[in-house]
Design a protein around this motif. Structure first.
Motif, PDB file in Angstrom:
ATOM      1  N   VAL A  94     -14.482  12.821 -10.500  1.00  0.00           N
ATOM      2  CA  VAL A  94     -14.348  11.475  -9.950  1.00  0.00           C
ATOM      3  C   VAL A  94     -13.025  10.891 -10.421  1.00  0.00           C
ATOM      4  O   VAL A  94     -12.612  11.115 -11.559  1.00  0.00           O
ATOM      5  CB  VAL A  94     -15.512  10.554 -10.391  1.00  0.00           C
ATOM      6  CG1 VAL A  94     -15.302   9.131  -9.886  1.00  0.00           C
ATOM      7  CG2 VAL A  94     -16.844  11.091  -9.888  1.00  0.00           C
ATOM      8  N   ALA A  95     -12.359  10.154  -9.540  1.00  0.00           N
ATOM      9  CA  ALA A  95     -11.157   9.415  -9.912  1.00  0.00           C
ATOM     10  C   ALA A  95     -11.407   7.932  -9.660  1.00  0.00           C
ATOM     11  O   ALA A  95     -11.831   7.547  -8.564  1.00  0.00           O
ATOM     12  CB  ALA A  95      -9.952   9.893  -9.097  1.00  0.00           C
ATOM     13  N   LEU A  96     -11.159   7.106 -10.655  1.00  0.00           N
ATOM     14  CA  LEU A  96     -11.301   5.658 -10.547  1.00  0.00           C
ATOM     15  C   LEU A  96      -9.918   5.020 -10.641  1.00  0.00           C
ATOM     16  O   LEU A  96      -9.145   5.357 -11.537  1.00  0.00           O
ATOM     17  CB  LEU A  96     -12.195   5.112 -11.663  1.00  0.00           C
ATOM     18  CG  LEU A  96     -13.606   5.698 -11.757  1.00  0.00           C
ATOM     19  CD1 LEU A  96     -14.375   5.016 -12.875  1.00  0.00           C
ATOM     20  CD2 LEU A  96     -14.346   5.556 -10.439  1.00  0.00           C
ATOM     21  N   CYS A  97      -9.617   4.114  -9.720  1.00  0.00           N
ATOM     22  CA  CYS A  97      -8.292   3.504  -9.649  1.00  0.00           C
ATOM     23  C   CYS A  97      -8.399   1.986  -9.711  1.00  0.00           C
ATOM     24  O   CYS A  97      -9.293   1.395  -9.096  1.00  0.00           O
ATOM     25  CB  CYS A  97      -7.580   3.900  -8.344  1.00  0.00           C
ATOM     26  SG  CYS A  97      -7.556   5.672  -8.017  1.00  0.00           S
ATOM     27  N   GLY A  98      -7.480   1.355 -10.415  1.00  0.00           N
ATOM     28  CA  GLY A  98      -7.379  -0.093 -10.458  1.00  0.00           C
ATOM     29  C   GLY A  98      -5.934  -0.512 -10.291  1.00  0.00           C
ATOM     30  O   GLY A  98      -5.042   0.058 -10.938  1.00  0.00           O
ATOM     31  N   HIS A  99      -5.678  -1.489  -9.397  1.00  0.00           N
ATOM     32  CA  HIS A  99      -4.311  -1.913  -9.100  1.00  0.00           C
ATOM     33  C   HIS A  99      -4.252  -3.430  -8.969  1.00  0.00           C
ATOM     34  O   HIS A  99      -5.253  -4.094  -8.691  1.00  0.00           O
ATOM     35  CB  HIS A  99      -3.812  -1.292  -7.785  1.00  0.00           C
ATOM     36  CG  HIS A  99      -3.648   0.188  -7.822  1.00  0.00           C
ATOM     37  ND1 HIS A  99      -4.702   1.055  -7.614  1.00  0.00           N
ATOM     38  CD2 HIS A  99      -2.564   0.962  -8.065  1.00  0.00           C
ATOM     39  CE1 HIS A  99      -4.263   2.307  -7.712  1.00  0.00           C
ATOM     40  NE2 HIS A  99      -2.979   2.278  -7.981  1.00  0.00           N
ATOM     41  N   ALA A 100      -3.060  -3.959  -9.142  1.00  0.00           N
ATOM     42  CA  ALA A 100      -2.799  -5.373  -8.913  1.00  0.00           C
ATOM     43  C   ALA A 100      -1.360  -5.513  -8.442  1.00  0.00           C
ATOM     44  O   ALA A 100      -0.497  -4.696  -8.798  1.00  0.00           O
ATOM     45  CB  ALA A 100      -3.028  -6.203 -10.178  1.00  0.00           C
ATOM     46  N   GLY A 101      -1.096  -6.551  -7.621  1.00  0.00           N
ATOM     47  CA  GLY A 101       0.271  -6.718  -7.153  1.00  0.00           C
ATOM     48  C   GLY A 101       0.445  -7.871  -6.203  1.00  0.00           C
ATOM     49  O   GLY A 101      -0.341  -8.830  -6.191  1.00  0.00           O
ATOM     50  N   TRP A 102       1.497  -7.766  -5.382  1.00  0.00           N
ATOM     51  CA  TRP A 102       1.932  -8.841  -4.502  1.00  0.00           C
ATOM     52  C   TRP A 102       1.620  -8.497  -3.058  1.00  0.00           C
ATOM     53  O   TRP A 102       1.848  -7.371  -2.604  1.00  0.00           O
ATOM     54  CB  TRP A 102       3.437  -9.052  -4.671  1.00  0.00           C
ATOM     55  CG  TRP A 102       4.024 -10.062  -3.724  1.00  0.00           C
ATOM     56  CD1 TRP A 102       3.981 -11.423  -3.845  1.00  0.00           C
ATOM     57  CD2 TRP A 102       4.753  -9.791  -2.527  1.00  0.00           C
ATOM     58  NE1 TRP A 102       4.633 -12.020  -2.788  1.00  0.00           N
ATOM     59  CE2 TRP A 102       5.123 -11.026  -1.957  1.00  0.00           C
ATOM     60  CE3 TRP A 102       5.138  -8.609  -1.881  1.00  0.00           C
ATOM     61  CZ2 TRP A 102       5.851 -11.126  -0.783  1.00  0.00           C
ATOM     62  CZ3 TRP A 102       5.860  -8.691  -0.698  1.00  0.00           C
ATOM     63  CH2 TRP A 102       6.212  -9.951  -0.165  1.00  0.00           C
ATOM     64  N   ASN A 103       1.085  -9.459  -2.337  1.00  0.00           N
ATOM     65  CA  ASN A 103       0.712  -9.274  -0.936  1.00  0.00           C
ATOM     66  C   ASN A 103       1.707 -10.002  -0.039  1.00  0.00           C
ATOM     67  O   ASN A 103       1.806 -11.229  -0.076  1.00  0.00           O
ATOM     68  CB  ASN A 103      -0.706  -9.808  -0.704  1.00  0.00           C
ATOM     69  CG  ASN A 103      -1.166  -9.644   0.730  1.00  0.00           C
ATOM     70  OD1 ASN A 103      -0.555  -8.900   1.519  1.00  0.00           O
ATOM     71  ND2 ASN A 103      -2.238 -10.314   1.095  1.00  0.00           N
ATOM     72  N   GLY A 104       2.436  -9.219   0.787  1.00  0.00           N
ATOM     73  CA  GLY A 104       3.336  -9.830   1.756  1.00  0.00           C
ATOM     74  C   GLY A 104       2.613 -10.351   2.981  1.00  0.00           C
ATOM     75  O   GLY A 104       3.247 -10.942   3.858  1.00  0.00           O
ATOM     76  N   GLY A 105       1.310 -10.150   3.037  1.00  0.00           N
ATOM     77  CA  GLY A 105       0.527 -10.619   4.172  1.00  0.00           C
ATOM     78  C   GLY A 105      -0.077 -11.990   3.956  1.00  0.00           C
ATOM     79  O   GLY A 105      -1.261 -12.211   4.253  1.00  0.00           O
ATOM     80  N   VAL A 106       0.699 -12.920   3.432  1.00  0.00           N
ATOM     81  CA  VAL A 106       0.278 -14.317   3.283  1.00  0.00           C
ATOM     82  C   VAL A 106       1.318 -15.180   3.984  1.00  0.00           C
ATOM     83  O   VAL A 106       2.522 -14.972   3.815  1.00  0.00           O
ATOM     84  CB  VAL A 106       0.165 -14.738   1.802  1.00  0.00           C
ATOM     85  CG1 VAL A 106      -0.183 -16.218   1.677  1.00  0.00           C
ATOM     86  CG2 VAL A 106      -0.883 -13.885   1.093  1.00  0.00           C
ATOM     87  N   HIS A 107       0.866 -16.131   4.780  1.00  0.00           N
ATOM     88  CA  HIS A 107       1.792 -16.997   5.504  1.00  0.00           C
ATOM     89  C   HIS A 107       2.731 -17.709   4.531  1.00  0.00           C
ATOM     90  O   HIS A 107       2.294 -18.255   3.513  1.00  0.00           O
ATOM     91  CB  HIS A 107       1.021 -18.046   6.318  1.00  0.00           C
ATOM     92  CG  HIS A 107       0.426 -17.494   7.574  1.00  0.00           C
ATOM     93  ND1 HIS A 107       1.152 -17.267   8.720  1.00  0.00           N
ATOM     94  CD2 HIS A 107      -0.838 -17.108   7.861  1.00  0.00           C
ATOM     95  CE1 HIS A 107       0.359 -16.778   9.659  1.00  0.00           C
ATOM     96  NE2 HIS A 107      -0.854 -16.670   9.163  1.00  0.00           N
ATOM     97  N   GLY A 108       4.021 -17.685   4.822  1.00  0.00           N
ATOM     98  CA  GLY A 108       4.986 -18.404   4.015  1.00  0.00           C
ATOM     99  C   GLY A 108       5.022 -19.881   4.379  1.00  0.00           C
ATOM    100  O   GLY A 108       4.506 -20.296   5.415  1.00  0.00           O
TER     101      GLY A 108
END
Length: 225
Positions: free
Chosen positions: A25-39
């Motif tokens: 099994v591989a477990l992944c966790g990520h965090a970051g910036w979403n360019g899919g938000v209205h400016g």
């Protein structure tokens, strides 16, 4: 990530780990910036300020690319983000928008060196969107279903790079494009766009007894006989 969603993910991972048929099994966790938000959210009528939170992601796969000969794997993923819009009345009257993305994923290994993995994949599923004002008096609802979240489909191509830190831990970076069905007005304040994230991948080895029974060794010949 809210507590309820986090609890659901923990339960999912525990259940997957408890399945005896799962050898790796591989477990992944990520965090970051979403360019899919209205400016320029402040340009919306009556909005004086905004607070865009990070995009959080987690995934569980049925194996990892450290296994000999593995070139493809499958899994489930979850992503979430909160956006707040603040009116002239102030922080206590902010509207909280929350999206939750649930997808099935497949990934394929493109390049592998002793320390680096380059991967591409695709994910498909649905997104749930809800919103509420932090002042309950502003949450007007006059029908039986007006408080339910909105749903639509989302497709996400994925490009990922993993750098091995140890046999069981990798540092990971990925770019995924969330492509939503429907028009941008229906998905406000979210829209189709890229997501840039960094995180870790944990490789869980096979459980004891899944590697096959050991072949018994013949006793050594006694030189005294």
């Amino acid at each position: 990530m809210d507590r309820k969603s986090g609890f659901m993910l923990v339960v999912l991972f525990v259940l997957m780990g408890a399945l005896p048929a799962v050898a790796q099994v591989a477990l992944c966790g990520h965090a970051g910036w979403n360019g899919g938000v209205h400016g320029h959210l402040e340009s919306v009528r009556m909005v004086e300020g905004s607070d865009v939170g990070p995009f959080w992601g987690a995934a569980a796969f049925n194996g990892h690319f450290g296994q000999e000969g593995r070139r493809q794997r499958y899994g489930v993923s979850f992503g979430t983000q909160q956006v707040r819009t603040i009116p002239a009345e102030g922080e206590n009257y902010a509207t909280k928008y929350r999206q939750k993305i649930f997808q099935l994923e497949t990934e394929r290994l493109v390049v592998k060196t002793p320390a680096l993995e380059l991967i591409w994949g695709v994910a498909a599923g649905f997104v749930s969107r809800s919103h509420a004002n932090e002042n309950d008096a502003w949450n007007y609802c006059d029908t039986a279903f007006c408080g339910l979240p909105d749903f639509n489909w989302v497709l996400s191509p994925v490009v990922k790079a993993n750098l091995e830190v140890s046999p069981h831990v990798l540092v990971s970076a990925q770019v995924r494009g969330n492509i939503y069905t429907g028009n941008a007005g229906d998905t406000f304040p979210y829209k189709s766009g890229p997501v840039f994230m960094a995180g870790v991948e944990l490789r869980l080895p096979g459980w004891p007894g899944q590697e096959g029974a050991a072949v018994p060794r013949e006793p050594a010949e006694n030189p005294l006989h």
